[in-house]
Write a protein that holds these residues in place. Sequence first.
Motif, PDB file in Angstrom:
ATOM      1  N   UNK A 118     -19.503   1.994   5.525  1.00 42.96           N
ATOM      2  CA  UNK A 118     -19.368   1.676   6.950  1.00 42.96           C
ATOM      3  C   UNK A 118     -17.997   1.075   7.214  1.00 42.96           C
ATOM      4  N   UNK A 119     -17.758   0.663   8.467  1.00 42.37           N
ATOM      5  CA  UNK A 119     -16.424   0.206   8.858  1.00 42.37           C
ATOM      6  C   UNK A 119     -16.053  -1.158   8.283  1.00 42.37           C
ATOM      7  N   UNK A 120     -16.989  -1.808   7.602  1.00 40.32           N
ATOM      8  CA  UNK A 120     -16.642  -3.034   6.878  1.00 40.32           C
ATOM      9  C   UNK A 120     -16.006  -2.731   5.522  1.00 40.32           C
ATOM     10  N   UNK A 121     -15.900  -1.427   5.177  1.00 43.74           N
ATOM     11  CA  UNK A 121     -15.520  -1.026   3.812  1.00 43.74           C
ATOM     12  C   UNK A 121     -14.032  -0.762   3.600  1.00 43.74           C
ATOM     13  N   UNK A 122     -13.222  -0.832   4.659  1.00 42.95           N
ATOM     14  CA  UNK A 122     -11.796  -0.531   4.470  1.00 42.95           C
ATOM     15  C   UNK A 122     -11.138  -1.398   3.388  1.00 42.95           C
ATOM     16  N   UNK A 123     -11.510  -2.678   3.244  1.00 41.72           N
ATOM     17  CA  UNK A 123     -10.916  -3.441   2.138  1.00 41.72           C
ATOM     18  C   UNK A 123     -11.180  -2.830   0.767  1.00 41.72           C
ATOM     19  N   UNK A 124     -12.315  -2.158   0.594  1.00 48.65           N
ATOM     20  CA  UNK A 124     -12.576  -1.477  -0.681  1.00 48.65           C
ATOM     21  C   UNK A 124     -11.544  -0.376  -0.920  1.00 48.65           C
ATOM     22  N   UNK A 125     -11.215   0.361   0.146  1.00 46.81           N
ATOM     23  CA  UNK A 125     -10.199   1.410   0.037  1.00 46.81           C
ATOM     24  C   UNK A 125      -8.849   0.792  -0.318  1.00 46.81           C
ATOM     25  N   UNK A 126      -8.513  -0.303   0.341  1.00 44.22           N
ATOM     26  CA  UNK A 126      -7.238  -0.978   0.082  1.00 44.22           C
ATOM     27  C   UNK A 126      -7.188  -1.491  -1.354  1.00 44.22           C
ATOM     28  N   UNK A 127      -8.286  -2.072  -1.815  1.00 43.37           N
ATOM     29  CA  UNK A 127      -8.317  -2.554  -3.204  1.00 43.37           C
ATOM     30  C   UNK A 127      -8.104  -1.395  -4.177  1.00 43.37           C
ATOM     31  N   UNK A 128      -8.718  -0.257  -3.888  1.00 40.33           N
ATOM     32  CA  UNK A 128      -8.517   0.908  -4.739  1.00 40.33           C
ATOM     33  C   UNK A 128      -7.070   1.365  -4.763  1.00 40.33           C
ATOM     34  N   UNK A 129      -6.418   1.318  -3.613  1.00 40.96           N
ATOM     35  CA  UNK A 129      -4.997   1.685  -3.548  1.00 40.96           C
ATOM     36  C   UNK A 129      -4.139   0.698  -4.328  1.00 40.96           C
ATOM     37  N   UNK A 130      -4.460  -0.591  -4.204  1.00 38.99           N
ATOM     38  CA  UNK A 130      -3.724  -1.607  -4.971  1.00 38.99           C
ATOM     39  C   UNK A 130      -3.870  -1.359  -6.464  1.00 38.99           C
ATOM     40  N   UNK A 131      -5.083  -1.055  -6.900  1.00 34.87           N
ATOM     41  CA  UNK A 131      -5.327  -0.827  -8.327  1.00 34.87           C
ATOM     42  C   UNK A 131      -4.617   0.425  -8.836  1.00 34.87           C
ATOM     43  N   UNK A 132      -4.341   1.351  -7.925  1.00 31.57           N
ATOM     44  CA  UNK A 132      -3.612   2.569  -8.319  1.00 31.57           C
ATOM     45  C   UNK A 132      -2.104   2.404  -8.182  1.00 31.57           C
ATOM     46  N   UNK A 133      -1.675   1.194  -7.876  1.00 27.30           N
ATOM     47  CA  UNK A 133      -0.249   0.893  -7.904  1.00 27.30           C
ATOM     48  C   UNK A 133       0.505   1.108  -6.613  1.00 27.30           C
ATOM     49  N   UNK A 134      -0.198   1.290  -5.513  1.00 27.98           N
ATOM     50  CA  UNK A 134       0.487   1.480  -4.238  1.00 27.98           C
ATOM     51  C   UNK A 134       1.064   0.163  -3.738  1.00 27.98           C
TER      52      UNK A 134
END
Length: 398
Positions: free
Chosen positions: A352-368
């Motif tokens: 749901x729309x509360x989940x964007x931080x999960x996407x951001x955390x995934x991007x951080x972990x991939x080195x973005x």
Amino acid sequence: MHKPSALALSLLCAATLSACSSNTTPLSSAQRAQQLAQQYIIVDTHIDVPYRLHKDWEDVTVATKRGEFDYPRALAGGLNAPFMSIYIPASYERTGGGYQLANQLIDSMEALVGRAADKFAMAYSTQDVLGQFGSGKVSLALGMENGTPIEGKLENLQHFYQRGIRYITLSHSESNHIADSSYDLRRRWNGLSPFGKELVVAMNNIGMMIDISHVSDAAFYQVMQLSKVPVIASHSSLRSYTPGFERNMDDDMIKTLAKNGGVVQINFGSSFVTMMANQYGALRKAAAKQAGVADDEAFELEFRKKHPYPFATLDTVLDHIDHVIKLVGINYVGIGSDYDGVGDSLPIGLKDVASYPNLIEGLLKRGYSEADIEKILSGNLLRVWREVEQYAAQQKAG
């Protein structure tokens, strides 16, 4: 809740040495992701709230029992500017009534803002999104999913622009009077209709983004030839992960879109991002046919007990983002989740729309980097929208 600017955050750090000194424990990736979700603008170009409420009304100003969007969850997830989808089912092309439904759905969003002006505000321009950032209000932009309500009349384009529509998905699940659909085996126009070609030019001139999600490949390439400004795929994913699924974009299309300056907004739906989920419906229908029963809700429930739905994961969605960036660079990808539009097929970790931080955390972990993450969250889409606005302003002035 106000989102602090980067300057405010730096001043806060300077003033609060205990919180920023090297002696403190560094933020975890999850904490950092939560911070960035509040620090940067998040634009999601496809959320199906209007039609959801039209069918099954709930008060989204407070926490809701159903759906993937409400104000508390949007605030928690850092969502600033969702494009509310003014979705018109393909059947309205045959039956009529699309113009009326579109206006009713727009009315419903204006009514939402009217009822909760402390929580929501309409967004008709990039300046509105920027100006309302940090106010605690969710900016509601409008995109029309399916051009059926245009009814072959450019005066209707003008009408819907004045009502706040800032992109049109040219067709939906069936070909219409504007363009062929990727889902429709009958290729009525072999791309765009004569009126569709006229409409592309008119949308450029009026300052409305062209959305090529749902259209056939031929229609996509014809739009690319005609449009003088970047276009968007408001909620599409990548065909390299779902071979044969024309609704998604292949690598050549992504390269053409990037050359045009456009952006593909990744759809989160499991059936858009993994082949197993994409084929699940066909497997269920085949099983129903073999059993000689209707492929109805009851059969689906039984089928799922024996064959659990193969949900995608957050990492699968991140793979799609990675693929675009490796193919054409960081400037041509964003997010178009399709929340409230893909049923219960959303990936694990992005429900749901509360989940964007999960996407951001995934991007951080991939080195973005933070700069790259900001582009994915909103920068790329706002750039396209701004270019569309500027081109229309030049046409008007010229």
